[in-house]
Motif scaffolding. Structure first.
Motif, PDB file in Angstrom:
ATOM      1  N   LEU A   1       0.832  -1.207   0.000  1.00 53.11           N
ATOM      2  CA  LEU A   1       0.000   0.000   0.000  1.00 53.11           C
ATOM      3  C   LEU A   1       0.861   1.249   0.000  1.00 53.11           C
ATOM      4  CD1 LEU A   1      -2.808  -1.017   2.542  1.00 53.11           C
ATOM      5  CD2 LEU A   1      -2.958  -0.944   0.042  1.00 53.11           C
ATOM      6  N   ILE A   2       1.928   1.215   0.801  1.00 51.56           N
ATOM      7  CA  ILE A   2       2.847   2.355   0.845  1.00 51.56           C
ATOM      8  C   ILE A   2       3.516   2.543  -0.514  1.00 51.56           C
ATOM      9  CG2 ILE A   2       4.977   3.230   1.877  1.00 51.56           C
ATOM     10  CD1 ILE A   2       4.138   1.754   4.458  1.00 51.56           C
TER      11      ILE A   2
ATOM     12  N   THR B   1       2.389   1.693  -3.416  1.00 51.43           N
ATOM     13  CA  THR B   1       1.412   2.204  -4.384  1.00 51.43           C
ATOM     14  C   THR B   1       1.218   3.705  -4.205  1.00 51.43           C
ATOM     15  OG1 THR B   1       0.270   0.077  -4.479  1.00 51.43           O
ATOM     16  CG2 THR B   1      -0.967   2.024  -5.181  1.00 51.43           C
ATOM     17  N   GLY B   2       1.181   4.161  -2.936  1.00 51.71           N
ATOM     18  CA  GLY B   2       1.069   5.597  -2.693  1.00 51.71           C
ATOM     19  C   GLY B   2       2.267   6.351  -3.241  1.00 51.71           C
TER      20      GLY B   2
ATOM     21  N   LEU C   1       2.091   6.427  -7.082  1.00 54.85           N
ATOM     22  CA  LEU C   1       1.100   7.377  -7.599  1.00 54.85           C
ATOM     23  C   LEU C   1       1.651   8.795  -7.586  1.00 54.85           C
ATOM     24  CD1 LEU C   1      -2.221   6.023  -6.029  1.00 54.85           C
ATOM     25  CD2 LEU C   1      -1.523   5.939  -8.434  1.00 54.85           C
TER      26      LEU C   1
END
Length: 208
Positions: free
Chosen positions: A67-68, A70-71, A74
């Motif tokens: 998740l980190i 992916t952030g 982005l």
């Protein structure tokens, strides 16, 4: 015989259209592929270290590193896109198609993760853990499609070989399912099939 100067704008527009529709030019946006390969490749190594106990659980909760990552990706992706738009020149039909397919690959992977999150929330992770071991192989198959279209539009045999390598890597990585080694294999695939080609294509675009 004189040339009607009033037709000059129409002539320029016609020449521009020819360049856009028939030209190939260097690949744009390779820096995004480089970023994806590096960010997720390093994250795969972190996940492997977590699974093997090299990183304690309190420093890397299971799944949070993705998740980190992916952030971070982005943020990097938006920054690179804005930079590319500022420097944008003539975009050929091939470049538009390449941009579309890689955008589709990215959204497809996002939809895949969203679907898996919904499924795991619905039936529970323990009831169908197999799907999580399939993630690296599915993503590599997506990359194979992206490289296949890119190779066709750029008329590039080396990029075609990248597509073939990605398709081969998908089941090859699956051989390590059930063990932490799958994330080492996945990291190697990301570095070799995304980061390195992205870097080389980025250098080619700068020198063109």
């Amino acid at each position: 015989m004189t040339h009607d100067s009033d037709n000059a704008p129409a002539d320029i527009a016609w020449l521009r259209q020819l360049a856009e529709e028939n030209g190939t030019g260097p690949m744009r946006g390779a820096s995004i592929l480089l970023a994806a390969g590096l960010i997720y490749g390093v994250t795969s190594l972190i996940h492997w270290a977590h699974m093997t106990g090299l990183i304690l659980a309190q420093y890397a909760a299971a799944g949070m590193e993705w998740l980190i990552a992916t952030g971070v990706f982005l943020v990097v992706c938006v920054t690179l896109i804005l930079r590319l738009r500022r420097a944008e020149g003539v975009r050929t039909a091939a470049q538009r198609a390449i941009g579309t397919i890689w955008s589709g690959v990215g959204w497809g992977i996002f939809a895949l993760f969203a679907a898996m999150f919904v499924v795991s929330a619905r039936i529970g992770v323990d009831q169908n853990s197999t799907m999580f071991w399939l993630i690296p192989s599915i993503i590599l198959a997506f990359y194979g499609m992206g490289w296949g279209v890119t190779a066709t539009m750029m008329k590039s045999r080396p990029l075609g070989l990248l597509a073939v390598a990605s398709f081969i890597a998908a089941p090859a990585v699956g051989l390590f399912a059930g063990s932490a080694a799958i994330y080492l294999a996945y990291a190697a695939a990301l570095f070799l099939l995304m980061a390195v080609p992205g870097f080389l294509l980025m250098r080619q675009a700068k020198s063109a």
